[in-house]
Motif scaffolding. Structure first.
Motif, PDB file in Angstrom:
ATOM      1  N   ALA A   9       0.757  -1.151  -0.002  1.00 11.69           N
ATOM      2  CA  ALA A   9      -0.052  -0.014   0.004  1.00 11.69           C
ATOM      3  C   ALA A   9       0.996   1.276   0.059  1.00 11.69           C
ATOM      4  CB  ALA A   9      -0.902   0.024   1.186  1.00 11.69           C
ATOM      5  N   SER A  10       0.368   2.345  -0.511  1.00  9.35           N
ATOM      6  CA  SER A  10       1.129   3.592  -0.883  1.00  9.35           C
ATOM      7  C   SER A  10       1.290   4.228   0.524  1.00  9.35           C
ATOM      8  CB  SER A  10       0.477   4.247  -2.032  1.00  9.35           C
ATOM      9  OG  SER A  10      -0.739   4.439  -1.526  1.00  9.35           O
ATOM     10  N   GLY A  11       0.477   4.268   1.269  1.00  5.13           N
ATOM     11  CA  GLY A  11       0.605   5.250   2.477  1.00  5.13           C
ATOM     12  C   GLY A  11      -0.453   5.948   2.855  1.00  5.13           C
ATOM     13  N   GLY A  12      -0.316   6.696   3.880  1.00  7.58           N
ATOM     14  CA  GLY A  12      -1.613   7.583   4.524  1.00  7.58           C
ATOM     15  C   GLY A  12      -2.453   6.713   4.960  1.00  7.58           C
ATOM     16  N   THR A  13      -3.856   6.641   4.212  1.00  6.53           N
ATOM     17  CA  THR A  13      -5.057   5.948   4.620  1.00  6.53           C
ATOM     18  C   THR A  13      -5.053   4.834   3.758  1.00  6.53           C
ATOM     19  OG1 THR A  13      -6.460   7.457   3.170  1.00  6.53           O
ATOM     20  CG2 THR A  13      -6.136   7.614   5.498  1.00  6.53           C
ATOM     21  N   ALA A  14      -4.199   4.680   2.710  1.00 14.25           N
ATOM     22  CA  ALA A  14      -4.513   3.367   1.835  1.00 14.25           C
ATOM     23  C   ALA A  14      -4.085   2.418   2.313  1.00 14.25           C
ATOM     24  CB  ALA A  14      -3.483   3.834   0.656  1.00 14.25           C
ATOM     25  N   PRO A  15      -3.483   1.917   3.523  1.00 14.97           N
ATOM     26  CA  PRO A  15      -3.232   0.722   4.327  1.00 14.97           C
ATOM     27  C   PRO A  15      -4.834   0.208   4.925  1.00 14.97           C
ATOM     28  CG  PRO A  15      -1.247   1.806   4.867  1.00 14.97           C
ATOM     29  CD  PRO A  15      -2.129   2.970   4.010  1.00 14.97           C
ATOM     30  N   LEU A  16      -5.502   1.080   5.037  1.00  9.29           N
ATOM     31  CA  LEU A  16      -6.779   0.926   5.719  1.00  9.29           C
ATOM     32  C   LEU A  16      -7.720   0.331   4.465  1.00  9.29           C
ATOM     33  CD1 LEU A  16      -9.228   1.296   7.425  1.00  9.29           C
ATOM     34  CD2 LEU A  16      -9.665   3.501   6.722  1.00  9.29           C
ATOM     35  N   ASP A  17      -7.436   0.696   3.452  1.00  7.98           N
ATOM     36  CA  ASP A  17      -8.292   0.291   2.310  1.00  7.98           C
ATOM     37  C   ASP A  17      -7.726  -1.254   1.854  1.00  7.98           C
ATOM     38  OD1 ASP A  17     -10.104   2.702   1.219  1.00  7.98           O
ATOM     39  OD2 ASP A  17      -7.958   3.419   1.217  1.00  7.98           O
ATOM     40  N   MET A  18      -6.579  -1.247   1.888  1.00  2.20           N
ATOM     41  CA  MET A  18      -5.991  -2.710   1.625  1.00  2.20           C
ATOM     42  C   MET A  18      -6.387  -3.595   2.649  1.00  2.20           C
ATOM     43  SD  MET A  18      -1.932  -3.742   1.104  1.00  2.20           S
ATOM     44  CE  MET A  18      -1.542  -3.843   2.722  1.00  2.20           C
ATOM     45  N   MET A  19      -6.200  -3.139   3.935  1.00  5.90           N
ATOM     46  CA  MET A  19      -6.766  -4.057   5.005  1.00  5.90           C
ATOM     47  C   MET A  19      -8.121  -4.443   5.019  1.00  5.90           C
ATOM     48  SD  MET A  19      -4.125  -5.485   6.611  1.00  5.90           S
ATOM     49  CE  MET A  19      -2.301  -4.958   6.877  1.00  5.90           C
ATOM     50  N   LEU A  20      -8.985  -3.567   4.764  1.00  2.00           N
ATOM     51  CA  LEU A  20     -10.342  -3.742   4.528  1.00  2.00           C
ATOM     52  C   LEU A  20     -10.698  -4.796   3.480  1.00  2.00           C
ATOM     53  CD1 LEU A  20     -11.719  -0.150   5.111  1.00  2.00           C
ATOM     54  CD2 LEU A  20     -12.163  -2.346   6.568  1.00  2.00           C
ATOM     55  N   THR A  21      -9.833  -4.850   2.203  1.00  2.00           N
ATOM     56  CA  THR A  21     -10.044  -5.642   1.081  1.00  2.00           C
ATOM     57  C   THR A  21      -9.568  -7.121   1.484  1.00  2.00           C
ATOM     58  OG1 THR A  21      -9.645  -3.782  -0.377  1.00  2.00           O
ATOM     59  CG2 THR A  21      -9.341  -6.043  -1.231  1.00  2.00           C
ATOM     60  N   LEU A  22      -8.453  -6.877   2.341  1.00  2.00           N
ATOM     61  CA  LEU A  22      -7.844  -8.490   2.735  1.00  2.00           C
ATOM     62  C   LEU A  22      -9.079  -9.145   3.713  1.00  2.00           C
ATOM     63  CD1 LEU A  22      -4.149  -7.762   3.351  1.00  2.00           C
ATOM     64  CD2 LEU A  22      -5.231  -8.993   1.388  1.00  2.00           C
TER      65      LEU A  22
END
Length: 379
Positions: free
Chosen positions: A168-181
């Motif tokens: 994930a690129s950073g900032g809030t993007a890890p939130l989106d990645m984790m929600l997808t996982l």
């Protein structure tokens, strides 16, 4: 047909995730990755995930904002992990040490899933663990990574999940990645519930892009091109003709087309269309205005023409895009006692080593929350 990169992960009863902290890691990105795991446990009423923070020696490590975090363990502790996520931040090329590389290569040999957030992808790439994988990294790091790791398939997407790699690129993007996982592991209902708890109006997907400043790509070497793009961005509702754009910056139309082909790898008209369609996508996902109004706001003279261009560019018509953005309401169980699993059933017998994940403490504290065990999992 499901490709290897799309194949769903088969989750264990409880997954353990180790977050490897690099010096000057971004605290915001770390929180964006861990908080969805905490909320997944809370809404499920049982431990779906546990997490550990790690560093080379287990000593306090500085985040990019100067705050020091005391990790749960050093990387030498033999934790039974299902996934390792590298948390990067400022100066990843300086932060990644040989010991990091060797340890990550060892984790790969143990067939553990690997991830990186913010600039954590740098460590994985340096270890040769992203060769041939689609990879996301913060846009500030894109050019340097492209030069240093040519075998890594870098993308400007917010996050990428390619087989057993998740970046994930950073900032809030890890939130989106984790929600997808989490959605892949335990269903869309749970990920939607987490999104609601965090007042996140939509979960951004793998196709969503970082907005990389053009100045970062071109530097100051092409002021006329930067000026033209700024004019395009300021005139999406009433697009300016190419001849007029060229006249604004005192170049010929042919020179204009050469500039775009050389530096942006497309024609001016294609680039302008991309700007307008990206704006349309934002309006579809983030507002309730009609599709006709979206088309008009983005410079399309007719709705059918807008729909045709949108489908060709994004692979689905505007109506389906909007339907996919609607959040799923999560039914709240009337009784936590009926839906929840007892904490006495939780066990660390499969993980006999110290330290104990803070997940169990967070889950215990959440038992009094109205949302505890509010999502009934079907698995």
């Amino acid at each position: 047909m499901t490709t290897p990169s799309q194949a769903p992960h088969k989750p264990a009863a409880s997954q353990a995730i180790g977050f490897l902290l690099l010096e000057n890691f971004t605290l915001f990105s770390l929180a964006s990755a861990i908080e969805p795991l905490r909320m997944a446990n809370q809404l499920a009423g049982r431990e779906l995930y546990r997490w550990f923070t790690l560093s080379l020696d287990g000593e306090p490590i500085s985040a990019s904002d100067g705050l020091k975090v005391t990790p749960d363990a050093a990387i030498t502790m033999p934790l039974a992990l299902d996934m390792v996520v590298v948390c990067g931040g400022v100066g990843p090329s300086r932060a990644v040490q040989r010991e990091h590389v060797v340890w990550l290569q060892g984790q790969a040999r143990l067939s553990r899933r690997l991830g990186g957030i913010c600039t954590g992808s740098w460590a994985l790439a340096k270890a040769g663990l992203l060769d041939g994988y689609e990879t996301s990294v913060h846009w500030e790091c894109l050019a340097a990574m492209q030069e240093s790791f040519p075998r890594t398939m870098l993308t400007t997407r917010l996050f990428s999940i390619d087989r057993e790699r998740a970046t994930a690129s950073g900032g809030t993007a890890p939130l989106d990645m984790m929600l997808t996982l989490i959605g892949r592991d335990h269903g869309r209902e749970l990920s939607a519930g987490i999104s609601e708890m965090f007042i996140c109006d939509r979960v951004r997907g793998e196709q969503d892009q970082q907005r990389v400043p053009l100045k970062h790509i071109l530097g100051t070497t092409q002021p006329k091109l930067l000026e033209i793009v700024a004019l395009m961005e300021a005139n999406l509702e009433e697009p300016i003709g190419l001849e007029e754009l060229a006249a604004y910056v005192d170049v010929s139309r042919r020179q204009l087309e050469r500039l775009f082909q050389k530096y942006l790898l497309c024609s001016p008209s294609r680039y302008y269309l991309k700007l307008r369609l990206n704006r349309a996508r934002q309006l579809l996902k983030q507002t309730s205005i009609s599709i006709i109004e979206v088309a008009s706001a983005c410079g399309f003279v007719s709705t059918p023409h807008f729909s045709k261009c949108y489908r060709e560019f994004f692979g689905q018509p505007p109506r389906e895009e909007r339907q996919g953005a609607n959040p799923v309401r999560v039914p709240v169980s009337p009784s936590c006692e009926q839906a929840g699993a007892s904490l006495e059933l939780l066990s660390f017998e499969a993980y006999p080593v110290e330290p104990v994940s803070s997940a169990i403490m967070a889950l215990d504290q959440a038992r009094g929350e109205p949302t505890y065990a509010s999502v009934l999992l079907r698995t």
